[in-house]
Design a protein around this motif. Sequence first.
Motif, PDB file in Angstrom:
ATOM      1  N   GLY A   4      -1.326  -1.319  36.635  1.00  0.00           N
ATOM      2  CA  GLY A   4      -0.390  -1.672  35.582  1.00  0.00           C
ATOM      3  C   GLY A   4       0.482  -0.545  35.083  1.00  0.00           C
ATOM      4  N   GLY A   5       0.472   0.605  35.732  1.00  0.00           N
ATOM      5  CA  GLY A   5       1.300   1.723  35.301  1.00  0.00           C
ATOM      6  C   GLY A   5       2.007   2.374  36.468  1.00  0.00           C
ATOM      7  N   VAL A   6       3.021   3.153  36.150  1.00  0.00           N
ATOM      8  CA  VAL A   6       3.773   3.894  37.156  1.00  0.00           C
ATOM      9  C   VAL A   6       3.448   5.365  36.963  1.00  0.00           C
ATOM     10  CG1 VAL A   6       6.071   4.494  38.019  1.00  0.00           C
ATOM     11  CG2 VAL A   6       5.613   2.185  37.205  1.00  0.00           C
ATOM     12  N   CYS A  28      12.839   6.579  34.691  1.00  0.00           N
ATOM     13  CA  CYS A  28      11.943   5.654  35.378  1.00  0.00           C
ATOM     14  C   CYS A  28      11.748   6.108  36.831  1.00  0.00           C
ATOM     15  CB  CYS A  28      12.493   4.236  35.341  1.00  0.00           C
ATOM     16  SG  CYS A  28      11.269   3.032  35.910  1.00  0.00           S
ATOM     17  N   PRO A  29      10.486   6.163  37.279  1.00  0.00           N
ATOM     18  CA  PRO A  29      10.221   6.594  38.654  1.00  0.00           C
ATOM     19  C   PRO A  29      10.783   5.666  39.720  1.00  0.00           C
ATOM     20  CG  PRO A  29       8.210   6.624  37.354  1.00  0.00           C
ATOM     21  CD  PRO A  29       9.264   5.962  36.526  1.00  0.00           C
ATOM     22  N   CYS A  30      11.192   4.461  39.354  1.00  0.00           N
ATOM     23  CA  CYS A  30      11.719   3.540  40.367  1.00  0.00           C
ATOM     24  C   CYS A  30      13.098   3.965  40.859  1.00  0.00           C
ATOM     25  CB  CYS A  30      11.758   2.116  39.818  1.00  0.00           C
ATOM     26  SG  CYS A  30      13.096   1.807  38.641  1.00  0.00           S
ATOM     27  N   GLY A  31      13.724   4.923  40.138  1.00  0.00           N
ATOM     28  CA  GLY A  31      15.026   5.419  40.570  1.00  0.00           C
ATOM     29  C   GLY A  31      16.215   4.679  39.982  1.00  0.00           C
ATOM     30  N   SER A  32      15.995   3.813  39.001  1.00  0.00           N
ATOM     31  CA  SER A  32      17.080   3.027  38.416  1.00  0.00           C
ATOM     32  C   SER A  32      18.048   3.857  37.582  1.00  0.00           C
ATOM     33  CB  SER A  32      16.502   1.921  37.525  1.00  0.00           C
ATOM     34  OG  SER A  32      15.891   2.496  36.363  1.00  0.00           O
ATOM     35  N   GLY A  33      17.600   5.025  37.104  1.00  0.00           N
ATOM     36  CA  GLY A  33      18.428   5.840  36.221  1.00  0.00           C
ATOM     37  C   GLY A  33      18.206   5.533  34.753  1.00  0.00           C
ATOM     38  N   LYS A  34      17.418   4.498  34.464  1.00  0.00           N
ATOM     39  CA  LYS A  34      17.111   4.135  33.083  1.00  0.00           C
ATOM     40  C   LYS A  34      15.871   4.884  32.619  1.00  0.00           C
ATOM     41  CE  LYS A  34      18.619  -0.642  33.741  1.00  0.00           C
ATOM     42  NZ  LYS A  34      18.165  -2.043  33.679  1.00  0.00           N
ATOM     43  N   LYS A  35      15.684   4.931  31.297  1.00  0.00           N
ATOM     44  CA  LYS A  35      14.433   5.461  30.767  1.00  0.00           C
ATOM     45  C   LYS A  35      13.317   4.502  31.138  1.00  0.00           C
ATOM     46  CE  LYS A  35      16.099   8.080  26.830  1.00  0.00           C
ATOM     47  NZ  LYS A  35      15.972   8.296  25.384  1.00  0.00           N
ATOM     48  N   PHE A  36      12.123   5.062  31.324  1.00  0.00           N
ATOM     49  CA  PHE A  36      10.964   4.264  31.710  1.00  0.00           C
ATOM     50  C   PHE A  36      10.737   3.101  30.751  1.00  0.00           C
ATOM     51  CE2 PHE A  36       6.277   3.621  31.511  1.00  0.00           C
ATOM     52  CZ  PHE A  36       6.120   3.054  32.756  1.00  0.00           C
ATOM     53  N   ASP A  62      -3.560  21.024  54.090  1.00  0.00           N
ATOM     54  CA  ASP A  62      -4.090  20.731  52.754  1.00  0.00           C
ATOM     55  C   ASP A  62      -2.946  20.762  51.749  1.00  0.00           C
ATOM     56  OD1 ASP A  62      -3.531  23.432  52.198  1.00  0.00           O
ATOM     57  OD2 ASP A  62      -5.614  24.056  52.363  1.00  0.00           O
ATOM     58  N   GLY A  63      -3.278  20.515  50.505  1.00  0.00           N
ATOM     59  CA  GLY A  63      -2.260  20.532  49.471  1.00  0.00           C
ATOM     60  C   GLY A  63      -2.865  20.768  48.105  1.00  0.00           C
ATOM     61  N   ARG A  64      -2.012  21.159  47.196  1.00  0.00           N
ATOM     62  CA  ARG A  64      -2.428  21.311  45.806  1.00  0.00           C
ATOM     63  C   ARG A  64      -1.890  20.097  45.050  1.00  0.00           C
ATOM     64  NH1 ARG A  64      -0.383  26.866  46.715  1.00  0.00           N
ATOM     65  NH2 ARG A  64       1.514  26.010  45.823  1.00  0.00           N
ATOM     66  N   PRO A  65      -2.740  19.073  44.877  1.00  0.00           N
ATOM     67  CA  PRO A  65      -2.268  17.831  44.265  1.00  0.00           C
ATOM     68  C   PRO A  65      -2.343  17.832  42.741  1.00  0.00           C
ATOM     69  CG  PRO A  65      -4.489  17.525  45.039  1.00  0.00           C
ATOM     70  CD  PRO A  65      -4.092  18.942  45.397  1.00  0.00           C
ATOM     71  N   GLY A  66      -1.639  16.894  42.181  1.00  0.00           N
ATOM     72  CA  GLY A  66      -1.690  16.618  40.761  1.00  0.00           C
ATOM     73  C   GLY A  66      -0.911  15.353  40.486  1.00  0.00           C
ATOM     74  N   THR A  67      -1.317  14.602  39.514  1.00  0.00           N
ATOM     75  CA  THR A  67      -0.589  13.394  39.140  1.00  0.00           C
ATOM     76  C   THR A  67      -0.221  13.492  37.671  1.00  0.00           C
ATOM     77  OG1 THR A  67      -2.768  12.444  39.418  1.00  0.00           O
ATOM     78  CG2 THR A  67      -0.982  11.292  40.461  1.00  0.00           C
ATOM     79  N   ALA A  68       0.938  13.047  37.357  1.00  0.00           N
ATOM     80  CA  ALA A  68       1.394  13.063  35.970  1.00  0.00           C
ATOM     81  C   ALA A  68       1.761  11.649  35.558  1.00  0.00           C
ATOM     82  CB  ALA A  68       2.607  13.973  35.829  1.00  0.00           C
ATOM     83  N   ARG A  69       1.322  11.257  34.408  1.00  0.00           N
ATOM     84  CA  ARG A  69       1.672   9.957  33.850  1.00  0.00           C
ATOM     85  C   ARG A  69       3.127  10.007  33.392  1.00  0.00           C
ATOM     86  NH1 ARG A  69      -0.607   5.232  34.632  1.00  0.00           N
ATOM     87  NH2 ARG A  69      -0.400   3.898  32.863  1.00  0.00           N
ATOM     88  N   VAL A  70       3.863   8.945  33.591  1.00  0.00           N
ATOM     89  CA  VAL A  70       5.254   8.889  33.190  1.00  0.00           C
ATOM     90  C   VAL A  70       5.317   8.536  31.709  1.00  0.00           C
ATOM     91  CG1 VAL A  70       7.459   7.744  33.577  1.00  0.00           C
ATOM     92  CG2 VAL A  70       5.947   8.180  35.496  1.00  0.00           C
ATOM     93  N   GLY A  71       6.048   9.337  30.928  1.00  0.00           N
ATOM     94  CA  GLY A  71       6.211   9.089  29.500  1.00  0.00           C
ATOM     95  C   GLY A  71       7.280   8.046  29.229  1.00  0.00           C
ATOM     96  N   ARG A  72       7.221   7.436  28.049  1.00  0.00           N
ATOM     97  CA  ARG A  72       8.167   6.370  27.686  1.00  0.00           C
ATOM     98  C   ARG A  72       9.624   6.805  27.796  1.00  0.00           C
ATOM     99  NH1 ARG A  72       7.717   2.267  24.674  1.00  0.00           N
ATOM    100  NH2 ARG A  72       9.140   2.925  23.032  1.00  0.00           N
ATOM    101  N   ASN A  73       9.936   8.036  27.440  1.00  0.00           N
ATOM    102  CA  ASN A  73      11.320   8.514  27.441  1.00  0.00           C
ATOM    103  C   ASN A  73      11.715   9.261  28.713  1.00  0.00           C
ATOM    104  OD1 ASN A  73      12.148   7.481  24.904  1.00  0.00           O
ATOM    105  ND2 ASN A  73      10.893   9.041  23.933  1.00  0.00           N
ATOM    106  N   ASP A  74      10.803   9.322  29.687  1.00  0.00           N
ATOM    107  CA  ASP A  74      11.116   9.954  30.967  1.00  0.00           C
ATOM    108  C   ASP A  74      11.979   9.012  31.809  1.00  0.00           C
ATOM    109  OD1 ASP A  74       9.577  12.153  30.331  1.00  0.00           O
ATOM    110  OD2 ASP A  74       7.795  11.403  31.364  1.00  0.00           O
TER     111      ASP A  74
END
Length: 152
Positions: free
Chosen positions: A100-102, A136-144, A122-134
């Motif tokens: 339910g989240g991006v 949108c990761p979908c690439g629309s150009g809008k805020k999340f 190998d890699g140095r991984p990390g995941t970051a939660r997307v904030g409301r004002n970031d």
Amino acid sequence: MSDLLCPCGTGLAYGDCCGRYHQGEPAPTAVALMRSRYSAYVLQRRDYLLATWHPKGCPAQLDLTDSPQWLGLTIRETLAGGEGDREGEVEFEARFAQSGGVSLMHERSRFRRLEGRWVYLDGRPGTARVGRNDPCPCGSGKKFKRCCGAGR
């Protein structure tokens, strides 16, 4: 499938991009292998992922049953990893939806030539939660909050 756009985001047809590597042609660069591995995750090509993993870090099994929905790949930086190199690094961000989240996966991956073929080391991984004002990761150009995060 070969006429569809490649999931890695190059804008090329799958058959002209990652599809040829999935069929056995060696990736010429570390970034080409990175893109083809991303596409393999999207398409759940477990065989390809395991075959392109360095033996030192390769898992015995790879369960893709609960894989997220991959939304896009952005290559941020490459260090070496060209056709004449033995090692290289690729920094990338991969956007995904799950539970339910991006979210955004950020990793600096290391690659090495093994018997003439690029493999993921190998890699140095990390995941970051997307904030409301970031953005949108979908690439629309809008805020999340105005796009994929609306109503959450």
